[in-house]
Design a protein around this motif. Structure first.
Motif, PDB file in Angstrom:
ATOM      1  N   UNK A 153       6.674  -1.204   1.816  1.00 17.85           N
ATOM      2  CA  UNK A 153       7.965  -1.879   1.942  1.00 17.85           C
ATOM      3  C   UNK A 153       7.908  -2.956   3.017  1.00 17.85           C
ATOM      4  N   UNK A 154       7.329  -2.618   4.169  1.00 15.67           N
ATOM      5  CA  UNK A 154       7.187  -3.616   5.235  1.00 15.67           C
ATOM      6  C   UNK A 154       6.202  -4.712   4.831  1.00 15.67           C
ATOM      7  N   UNK A 155       5.144  -4.338   4.124  1.00 18.87           N
ATOM      8  CA  UNK A 155       4.129  -5.318   3.730  1.00 18.87           C
ATOM      9  C   UNK A 155       4.690  -6.335   2.749  1.00 18.87           C
ATOM     10  N   UNK A 156       5.582  -5.902   1.845  1.00 12.78           N
ATOM     11  CA  UNK A 156       6.125  -6.820   0.845  1.00 12.78           C
ATOM     12  C   UNK A 156       6.936  -7.947   1.475  1.00 12.78           C
ATOM     13  N   UNK A 157       7.480  -7.715   2.665  1.00 18.77           N
ATOM     14  CA  UNK A 157       8.257  -8.735   3.369  1.00 18.77           C
ATOM     15  C   UNK A 157       7.456  -9.417   4.467  1.00 18.77           C
ATOM     16  N   UNK A 158       6.181  -9.066   4.594  1.00 13.90           N
ATOM     17  CA  UNK A 158       5.353  -9.693   5.610  1.00 13.90           C
ATOM     18  C   UNK A 158       5.669  -9.260   7.029  1.00 13.90           C
ATOM     19  N   UNK A 159       6.248  -8.070   7.196  1.00 15.01           N
ATOM     20  CA  UNK A 159       6.583  -7.552   8.532  1.00 15.01           C
ATOM     21  C   UNK A 159       5.371  -6.796   9.066  1.00 15.01           C
ATOM     22  N   UNK A 160       4.439  -7.548   9.608  1.00 17.78           N
ATOM     23  CA  UNK A 160       3.154  -6.963   9.996  1.00 17.78           C
ATOM     24  C   UNK A 160       3.277  -6.032  11.201  1.00 17.78           C
ATOM     25  N   UNK A 161       4.171  -6.340  12.141  1.00 17.60           N
ATOM     26  CA  UNK A 161       4.310  -5.484  13.325  1.00 17.60           C
ATOM     27  C   UNK A 161       4.836  -4.099  12.934  1.00 17.60           C
ATOM     28  N   UNK A 162       5.856  -4.067  12.112  1.00 18.71           N
ATOM     29  CA  UNK A 162       6.397  -2.776  11.680  1.00 18.71           C
ATOM     30  C   UNK A 162       5.385  -2.011  10.827  1.00 18.71           C
ATOM     31  N   UNK A 163       4.650  -2.747   9.980  1.00 16.70           N
ATOM     32  CA  UNK A 163       3.632  -2.098   9.151  1.00 16.70           C
ATOM     33  C   UNK A 163       2.536  -1.486  10.019  1.00 16.70           C
ATOM     34  N   UNK A 164       2.134  -2.187  11.071  1.00 19.89           N
ATOM     35  CA  UNK A 164       1.118  -1.650  11.987  1.00 19.89           C
ATOM     36  C   UNK A 164       1.624  -0.405  12.692  1.00 19.89           C
ATOM     37  N   UNK A 165       2.919  -0.406  13.048  1.00 15.73           N
ATOM     38  CA  UNK A 165       3.496   0.763  13.713  1.00 15.73           C
ATOM     39  C   UNK A 165       3.469   1.979  12.786  1.00 15.73           C
ATOM     40  N   UNK A 166       3.815   1.795  11.515  1.00 16.61           N
ATOM     41  CA  UNK A 166       3.787   2.905  10.552  1.00 16.61           C
ATOM     42  C   UNK A 166       2.356   3.392  10.350  1.00 16.61           C
TER      43      UNK A 166
END
Length: 846
Positions: free
Chosen positions: A373-386
């Motif tokens: 879900x985070x990756x589809x919007x390009x939210x790399x910081x949140x994706x790294x946290x998950x």
């Protein structure tokens, strides 16, 4: 470590009754007590107080030495290597061995091997561990024992174990072997064999086995039908599954909850989501109550159909009725996936937190869903946290986890970070798959690293992975972004050599790339090739063609594509409507543009800012400022935030409709709403001030423009200079010119021409000659027309004294550029500003 065991005692002490004769000695006789049920499961617990852990398990004693016949018990007593292990101890020892080690040595030392009753339970416990190699060796050892007798239950367990490991040929071999040993297959045998073929997707074999079962006069049970329906459904043959379900009812075997779930799953596998929902509605009318699995399938189908509100309703009903079907981790993950598809990543994270709060431990699929879900919007910081949280909770990332994180960095324009994730993935012995390579190719291509994307394609082939149509589509899109039309031809040729057939998405990427580099003919040829190969175009295809034609001013061709799109009954998207409105307005067909705009709303498509802007441009071109203003007001009423382009279009309509005051009011409204000023807005503001002759506001506009002078077009700046010069504000014009030169470093030749024209109109010939010297120092030679204009001025308007001074100042230009000739000196041409005017008009329209 303490062990708590609950087992019956092996011996029982019995005290004989005291005799009538008095005696001082009491005799106590001990007799062995037979184990009433040696195969009863005894619950045990192990507690490690130091580590703070505990383990619950069950043990089976089995037939032990004291329960053996006397002849076998004497053999065991006479051999010190014979061990009186319980059945569970034997299983534990066997499982600890590697499958290539000598398992028979352990079994040959077990006293319980002399009891035939131990064999079924031994093979059951071994198969429950899931170790097929150990089970095969134990089974082969059993068949070599003299007291072994072929039994259905043993063969059934072995067939089911082979089915779990997709060893269909071995399972079928056991079926024939048991018949050779005069062991008649029963209904469980056929069920196990059908289940084995169903797991492998061989549903036709399952049908044949059922026919053989009927020939053997063995009536199919409900499990038989369920296994066969599951075999058809898992292969996507939902029609066959439905026929079997009807046949099952006709034969008097009513479907149960498992049957309904299997049919629903068959619909889901066959992508028949609407039929699954209809079947669920029929199911609710029966006495069978849906369980969690049923609702999970229904939620999945509703999400696929886009009925998100109904999916949420089912989910909330599950949470309210916990006693009947409470949501499990699959339910929560499905809802998370729904929010991910909708782009509502915050709601997706909220569902994840709710799942944790409910006491459910997230698995790798749940984390991957949130990560995606985070990756589809390009939210790399949140994706790294998950990703880091997943590792901290003891879950090892799989290929999906790494690919999602890589995709997040690619979409956030960090291709180097994406490459670092790719390298980390390989260091952690997680082999990248085709999707991973495609994600990295897209990360490189979407950020302009075309060479790296091509190199990665070669690396993928060296790794044994053949590129597919997604790889080609990513490369084609990258070529368009990098404006390399030669590479587009190379990629298409590479796809042809590898036998990759382009689909609609690939053709769209190639056509869009050709359009972006201005290769209309090649784009058209590729579109025709697409139609010849019967690859059906979609709305995206025509949107690329129509919008591309509009950008190239091929409005007639754009409208032809629109007609073709309608002939194919392809629904028009918002983008197509906007492009069509633009094409009609550019062609001067305002009525058609209005009709297209109304048709868009009739089709249930809410116009977006692009569609509204297209209509504003259409009314502006037709000089209907009232209608343009009405469209702008409608846009605000529909909560569509106007952007800078829309505001500029309305300001142009106001200026053309002789309403410059409204244009300046709109500029003030833009400042209140923090809508940024772009070049077109500045141009219209300057035009409005010029029409109103409001130099005070124009001066304020200049102050606003000073911070963005390097980004403002030459046409706008020339228009501003001309506005000051036309009203005689020469000093203001020259100050602005100096600011332009200071911010840009150099001036355009048309800018110098406008300066000279206005200086000469004001009679300031000295500044005129000074600007000509500036041009010479800047490496921009004055044109012959500039010299002729000044010469004409000297002869007609400057007087005798000034005329001589002008000629003297022009002498250096005469010797350097050779402008003066006898004809030109005596008969100077009239000052014409055709070149200046045409150049200015071109820049202003831009």
């Amino acid at each position: 470590m303490a062990t708590l065991c609950h087992q019956p005692p092996l011996f029982r002490c019995r005290k004989k009754p005291r005799p009538a004769v008095k005696s001082t000695i009491s005799t106590i006789h001990c007799s062995k007590v037979k184990n009433p049920d040696p195969f009863k499961e005894n619950k045990q617990a192990q507690v490690d107080y130091d580590a703070g852990t505990h383990r619950l398990y069950t043990t089976i004693s089995g037939v032990k030495k004291f329960d053996l016949p006397k002849r076998h018990r004497l053999r065991v007593d006479g051999d010190r290597f014979q061990k009186d292990w319980s059945l569970s101890e034997v299983v534990e020892r066997i499982v600890k061995l590697n499958h290539w080690e000598d398992i028979e040595s352990v079994l040959n030392r077990w006293a319980g091997r002399f009891a035939r009753k131990n064999f079924p339970f031994l093979i059951r416990e071994i198969t429950n561990t899931g170790s097929i190699e150990h089970s095969i060796q134990v089974f082969n050892w059993m068949k070599n024992q003299k007291n072994y007798c072929a039994r259905n239950d043993i063969y059934n367990m072995m067939i089911r174990l082979h089915a779990r490991h997709n060893r269909i040929d071995q399972a079928r071999g056991l079926f024939f072997e048991m018949q050779k040993r005069r062991c008649k297959p029963d209904v469980e045998t056929f069920n196990s064999l059908i289940n084995a073929h169903g797991r492998a997707g061989q549903w036709r074999w399952g049908m044949n086995i059922m026919e053989e079962m009927l020939r053997a006069a063995i009536p199919p049970s409900r499990s038989t039908y369920n296994n066969l329906i599951n075999a058809c459904g898992s292969s996507g043959n939902w029609r066959e599954a439905l026929k079997l379900c009807k046949k099952m009812t006709d034969n008097g075997v009513g479907p149960d909850l498992v049957t309904h779930n299997i049919v629903l799953s068959a619909y889901k596998t066959g992508s028949q989501y609407a039929k699954a929902i209809s079947y669920f509605e029929l199911m609710k009318k029966t006495n069978i109550r849906p369980d969690t699995t049923t609702h999970n399938i229904v939620i999945h189908c509703l999400v696929k159909l886009g009925n998100y509100e109904e999916a949420i309703t089912v989910f909330n009903a599950m949470r309210e009725k916990r006693s009947e079907s409470s949501p499990d981790i699959v339910t929560y993950t499905s809802i998370m996936h729904m929010y991910s598809v909708c782009g509502q990543v915050e709601n997706c994270h909220s569902v994840f937190n709710t799942m944790v709060a409910e006491g459910l431990k997230p698995n790798i699929v749940s984390y991957n869903t949130l990560l995606g879900a985070y990756a589809s919007l390009g939210l790399s910081e949140q994706a790294s946290s998950v990703f880091n949280e997943m590792e901290q909770n003891g879950l090892h990332p799989d290929v999906v986890s790494y690919t999602s994180l890589l995709n997040a960095f690619g979409r956030s324009e960090l291709p180097q970070k994406a490459k670092e994730v790719f390298d980390l993935m390989r260091r952690n012995n997680c082999k990248p798959n085709l999707v991973t390579y495609n994600a990295l190719i897209d990360a490189y291509g979407s950020n302009g690293f075309l060479a790296e994307a091509v190199d990665l394609l070669r690396e993928m082939e060296q790794a044994g992975l053949q590129p597919n149509v997604v790889s080609i589509s990513s490369l084609l899109a990258a070529c368009g972004r990098c404006c390399q039309h030669v590479k587009i031809d190379s990629v298409l040729k590479a796809a042809k050599l590898r036998g990759i057939k382009l689909n609609t998405i690939a053709y769209n990427s190639a056509i869009g790339s050709y359009m972006s580099v201005g290769e209309y003919e090649k784009a058209l040829a590729l579109y025709r090739c697409m139609r010849e190969k019967r690859v059906k175009p979609d709305s995206v295809t025509y949107n690329i063609l129509i919008s591309g034609c509009c950008k190239m001013s091929r409005y007639t061709e754009a409208l032809e594509f629109l007609v073709e799109m309608r002939d194919l009954n392809i629904p028009l998207s918002k983008e197509v409507y906007s492009s069509a409105i633009c094409a009609y307005s550019r062609q001067g067909q305002l009525t058609e543009a209005e009709s297209m705009f109304n048709l868009m709303k009739e089709d249930g498509l809410q116009p977006d800012v692009i569609a509204y802007t297209a209509m504003l441009h259409a009314y502006s071109a037709a000089e209907h400022w009232e209608k343009a203003f009405a469209v702008f007001q409608e846009m605000e009423l529909n909560n569509v935030q106007p952007d800078s382009v829309a505001c500029a279009a309305l300001m142009r309509a106001f200026n053309r409709g002789s309403q410059p005051g409204k244009a300046l009011l709109l500029a003030e409204l833009m400042r209140e709403k923090d809508i940024p000023y772009i070049d077109a807005v500045f141009f219209e503001m300057v035009s409005a001030c010029t029409i109103l002759r409001d130099w005070k506001i124009l001066t304020e506009v200049i102050k606003i423009m000073e911070t963005s002078l390097p980004r403002i077009s030459v046409g706008t700046l020339n228009h501003l200079l001309h506005s000051f010069g036309k009203v005689g504000k020469i000093d203001t014009m020259m100050k602005l010119f100096l600011k332009i030169v200071a911010s840009r470093g150099e001036a355009d030749p048309t800018t110098y021409a406008i300066l000279l024209k206005n200086l000469l109109a004001a009679g300031n010939w000295r500044k005129y000659i000074e600007v000509m010297q500036w041009m010479e120092e800047a490496g921009v030679p004055p044109s012959p027309q500039m010299y002729k204009d000044l010469t004409f001025f000297a002869q007609t308007s400057s007087g005798t004294e000034n005329s001589a001074a002008i000629r003297e100042r022009l002498e250096p230009f005469k010797s350097k550029y050779g402008y003066l000739t006898a004809e030109g000196e005596n008969n100077p041409s009239l000052p014409t500003n055709v070149l200046i005017t045409s150049t200015y008009a071109c820049d202003a329209s831009t």
